[in-house]
Design an enzyme around this catalytic site. Structure first.
Site, PDB file in Angstrom:
ATOM      1  N   HIS B  64       1.006  -1.195  -0.035  1.00 25.00           N
ATOM      2  CA  HIS B  64       0.002   0.063  -0.221  1.00 25.00           C
ATOM      3  C   HIS B  64       1.087   1.194  -0.074  1.00 25.00           C
ATOM      4  O   HIS B  64       1.463   1.643   1.032  1.00 25.00           O
ATOM      5  CB  HIS B  64      -0.931  -0.016   1.336  1.00 25.00           C
ATOM      6  N   LEU B  65       0.679   2.044  -1.071  1.00 28.79           N
ATOM      7  CA  LEU B  65       1.762   3.058  -1.227  1.00 28.79           C
ATOM      8  C   LEU B  65       1.069   4.293  -0.627  1.00 28.79           C
ATOM      9  O   LEU B  65       1.835   5.264  -0.567  1.00 28.79           O
ATOM     10  CB  LEU B  65       2.344   3.200  -2.746  1.00 28.79           C
ATOM     11  N   ARG B  66      -0.325   4.472  -0.655  1.00 29.78           N
ATOM     12  CA  ARG B  66      -1.107   5.281  -0.013  1.00 29.78           C
ATOM     13  C   ARG B  66      -1.260   6.760  -0.866  1.00 29.78           C
ATOM     14  O   ARG B  66      -1.965   7.593  -0.350  1.00 29.78           O
ATOM     15  CB  ARG B  66      -0.592   5.637   1.462  1.00 29.78           C
ATOM     16  N   ASP B 154      -8.542  -5.049  -2.679  1.00 34.15           N
ATOM     17  CA  ASP B 154      -8.049  -5.315  -1.332  1.00 34.15           C
ATOM     18  C   ASP B 154      -8.404  -4.514  -0.231  1.00 34.15           C
ATOM     19  O   ASP B 154      -8.441  -3.025  -0.398  1.00 34.15           O
ATOM     20  CB  ASP B 154      -6.533  -5.333  -1.221  1.00 34.15           C
ATOM     21  N   HIS B 181      -8.771 -10.228  -1.229  1.00 32.52           N
ATOM     22  CA  HIS B 181      -8.755 -10.067   0.096  1.00 32.52           C
ATOM     23  C   HIS B 181      -9.976 -11.022   0.441  1.00 32.52           C
ATOM     24  O   HIS B 181     -11.006 -10.596   0.759  1.00 32.52           O
ATOM     25  CB  HIS B 181      -8.868  -8.722   0.512  1.00 32.52           C
ATOM     26  N   ASP B 307       2.405  -6.942   2.382  1.00 30.94           N
ATOM     27  CA  ASP B 307       1.091  -6.392   2.910  1.00 30.94           C
ATOM     28  C   ASP B 307       1.403  -4.984   3.603  1.00 30.94           C
ATOM     29  O   ASP B 307       0.703  -4.500   4.549  1.00 30.94           O
ATOM     30  CB  ASP B 307      -0.012  -7.074   3.459  1.00 30.94           C
TER      31      ASP B 307
HETATM   32 ZN   LIG Z   1      -6.100  -7.230   2.398  1.00 38.44          ZN
HETATM   33 ZN   LIG Z   2      -3.409  -4.980   1.787  1.00 36.00          ZN
END
Ligand SMILES: [Zn+2]
Ligand SMILES: [Zn+2]
Lengths: 319, 426
Positions: B64-66, B154, B181, B307
């Site tokens: 997750h690079l946000r 996800d 997910h 993750d």
């Molecule tokens: Zn997830």
């Molecule tokens: Zn994730």
């Protein structure tokens, strides 16, 4: 024994000695509650903050009366837990309160573990007045005082706790405390209300109430959270009352001198019938009286000792 | 310009190589792997890798690079820096940004920011459904054209099986898997930890393992039905692993990944409400952790993925139930993987495979090998090094790691992307 603990967070942490100390201290305070002038100067000049994120008139009033009878000043904060995350956080609120130098902060919060978070962050004493479905130590201690008074002991008694065990902090604290004190603890409720792996706490699990209260010395009924109905944990109040309600007929199964307890407020006709609730075996109102004594004991042990005590010193250093 | 990585031991699971070699790089690609000491001409840069192991650069399928939207947690630049510091040369970014990567304009922005950062390669994954709402499919074709390498909602689960079936089939027409997910949101509720003794003890609602098992079963059935490729993200339960094992044996085109926290930690580690141990799926029981380890060894789990989920202090430093899910992982994944090697759970070769060629195969990524002509994405680590993981080793903008203070084994010393050193530690 010498009291050294800064906080009272739950029965999980308290030792047998500490539990006994609280109960013995509470017993000595019961005498004050019977006096004409119900006030001693023990906590004069100290402030007790009630920080309640969940409405609970009973518990809050009980702590407030306890503090006042020890001559402490009390302040009630009732922030809305919904504001957390949007603006001021819980820790902000508590740091603000800490800056006002109270001696003890009594916290009730819908999220389990909140008093533990606070106890790590503030130097003042923290008392858990109920955190989510986790613990409610002052309630369990007053229940234990009640049992000790009525039965002369806790060890060896058979105590049946009936109701929504999963969501009950009262049940969790009582199970932990009563097991420590040597009682046989049975729990009973619909399977949807029994949490996973609870047998690892050393309790016997029942889904049949008649079997659960057979030969019991103490029957502790829990309040059914009617608002939890949305989770479909049981089909109807009627069916609940039929299978898990305590009534005269069912009470026959317990020992003839068995006592009935309930943390209140009761749903009459659901978990407990009115005739049982109002019978001589019911200790429900005595529990409330004991609540004040136990809370006085907790506040006294945390904040009322003479200067020079380890905790009193820490409290000063904290500022 | 030619670069030579000298005196290293090269492990390349893609070609089965495990020998002392000097790696010769030219124009961003591997020119040759020569015997140690062999003369090579015109070397402009010489990297001494004595005592170290050189492997293909690590590839993380789940990061997750946000950015865009949550730049206070991480930016593409800081995330890429964290990646290369952990030996990762390629990362696949999740779609739950703000706005969600459900439109090619967001994909283009991510790729532009990644290019600007010029550290790790970023492979964006786009959302399966618009706004992660689980209802209508994104414009998968256009997103694919713009460079996404997979689709995932996800953070959320596509609860509607009909939508999921269509997503699998449609994405598969581009040869791209759908990553899931897999958690039944009704069974999980918004419980903050694993269901079991410890959730009971702490008075916290629990996510039953069955919330994952049932959804993995459903998706495996849909993959079998359609023949479309399915990728299970962060698999964490014994039951789900057994379902994947069975599906693979029957030839269902399913792959899966596991995160280091799920093979290192268990629900008991939550302790007294430590929010750095809160993630989704939650830390599970001992049996589940053992099952993850076994499945890493026997090939049921294809890849290790972090993750990596950065969160700023504000949303972690609070009540457990209110705390955000997720931990950072790029900085610690390699050392934790190497602990499995030291513990005899997996071989060195398998560890590197899980971090390189295996994830590349699952997503058709053009990396994961050190053969002649391959892109020179290379990770060099010292297998004997030890260190304590402290916050000053964290390049992520957020410091939400349960491993802070932990004694670690093996350390990344240098990371090259396209033959250029993008990270070096002395
Ligand atoms: Zn997830
Ligand atoms: Zn994730």
């Amino acid at each position: 024994m010498m009291w050294t603990r800064k906080d009272v967070l739950g029965l999980a942490d308290l030792s047998v000695d500490e539990i006994q100390t609280i109960l013995d201290t509470a017993e000595s305070f019961k005498e004050i509650n019977r006096r004409e002038i119900k006030k001693v100067p023990t906590l004069r000049g100290k402030t007790v903050v009630n920080l309640f994120y969940e409405p609970s008139t009973r518990t809050r009033t009980s702590f407030e009366i306890a503090a006042k009878r020890l001559s402490a000043d009390t302040v009630n904060f009732t922030p809305s837990s919904s504001s957390v995350g949007k603006g001021e956080t819980l820790l902000d609120t508590v740091r603000n309160i800490e800056a006002m130098h109270p001696a003890v902060i009594v916290v009730r919060h819908p999220n389990a573990g909140t008093p533990h978070l606070l106890s790590r962050r503030v130097g003042i004493s923290v008392v858990n007045a109920g955190d989510g479905a986790h613990e409610h130590p002052s309630q369990a201690l007053l229940d234990m005082l009640m049992i000790r008074e009525a039965k002369g002991r806790i060890e060896g008694l058979t105590i049946s706790i009936v109701g929504d065990i999963s969501h009950s902090r009262v049940a969790r604290s009582n199970i932990l405390g009563l097991k420590k004190m040597g009682a046989n603890v049975r729990i009973c409720g619909p399977a949807t209300m029994i949490p996973p792996a609870i047998d690892r706490l050393g309790v016997e699990v029942f889904h049949d109430m008649d079997a659960a209260i057979h030969d019991a010395d103490v029957i502790m009924m829990l309040r059914i959270q009617l608002e939890r109905q949305t989770g479909a944990l049981f089909p109807s109040n009627r069916e609940y009352a039929r299978f898990y309600g305590l009534n005269e007929a069912r009470l026959e199964r317990a020992k003839p001198d068995a006592i009935i307890m309930h943390p209140g407020p009761m749903n009459r006709g659901v978990e407990i019938s009115s005739d049982v609730a109002d019978s001589t075996r019911s200790k429900i109102l005595d529990q409330v009286s004991n609540g004040v004594a136990v809370r006085m004991a907790i506040l006294y042990l945390l904040a009322g000792r003479k200067a020079g005590d380890e905790d009193a010193d820490r409290e000063v250093e904290g500022h | 310009m030619r670069t030579l990585i000298a005196k290293s031991r090269v492990i390349d699971p893609a070609s089965g190589l495990d020998e002392p070699r000097d790696i010769l790089i030219e124009d961003g690609r591997i020119l040759d792997l020569v015997r140690p000491g062999e003369k090579v001409a015109d070397v402009a840069e010489r990297i001494d890798a004595k005592g170290c192991i050189a492997t293909p650069g690590f590839v993380d399928l789940h990061v997750h690079l946000r950015e865009p939207g949550y730049e206070q947690k991480e930016t593409i630049a800081t995330g890429c820096m964290a990646a290369v510091s952990g030996g990762f040369t390629s990362v696949c970014s999740m779609a739950n940004t703000n706005p969600v990567n459900d439109h090619s304009s967001v994909t283009a922005l991510i790729l532009a920011k990644a290019k600007e950062a010029d550290l790790a390669r970023v492979y964006p994954m786009a959302a399966v459904t618009k706004g992660l709402a689980g209802e209508s499919l994104t414009e998968m074709g256009e997103l694919y054209e713009h460079g996404v390498i997979g689709f995932t909602d996800d953070g959320r689960c596509v609860m509607n099986a009909a939508v999921m079936r269509n997503a699998l089939v449609y994405a598969n027409s581009f040869g791209v898997p759908v990553s899931v997910h897999a958690i039944d949101e009704h069974l999980a509720g918004d419980a903050p930890m694993n269901s079991g003794f410890h959730s009971m003890r702490l008075g916290l609602r629990g996510v039953p393992a069955a919330a994952e098992d049932t959804m993995v079963a459903r998706d495996v059935v849909l993959s079998a039905l359609t023949g479309a490729r399915l990728h299970i993200q962060h698999i964490s339960t014994k039951g789900a692993i057994e379902i994947v094992r069975m599906a693979k044996a029957r030839g269902v085109p399913v792959t899966c990944e596991a995160a280091p926290h799920h093979f290192m930690l268990i629900d008991e580690d939550v302790g007294e409400y430590d929010t750095n141990f809160k993630m989704a799926p939650p830390l599970r029981g001992v049996d589940d952790r053992e099952a993850v380890r076994e499945a890493l060894a026997d090939g049921t789990i294809d890849a290790i993925a972090t993750d990596h989920a950065p969160h700023e202090k504000l949303v972690k430093d609070c009540e457990f139930e209110k705390a955000a899910n997720g931990i950072i992982g790029l900085e610690t994944a390699f050392s934790l993987t190497w602990e499995l090697v030291e513990a005899g759970v997996i071989s060195e070769m398998r560890a590197i495979e899980l971090l390189t060629v295996a994830p590349c195969k699952a997503f058709n990524l053009p990396h994961g090998t050190l053969t002649k002509g391959a892109l020179a994405d290379i990770t060099i680590f010292d297998p004997k090094a030890t260190y304590t993981f402290t916050t000053d080793r964290i390049y992520s903008l957020s410091k939400n790691s349960p491993f802070i203070g932990r004694a670690m084994k093996a350390d990344v010393k240098r990371t090259l992307v396209g033959g250029r050193t993008v990270f070096a530690r002395d």
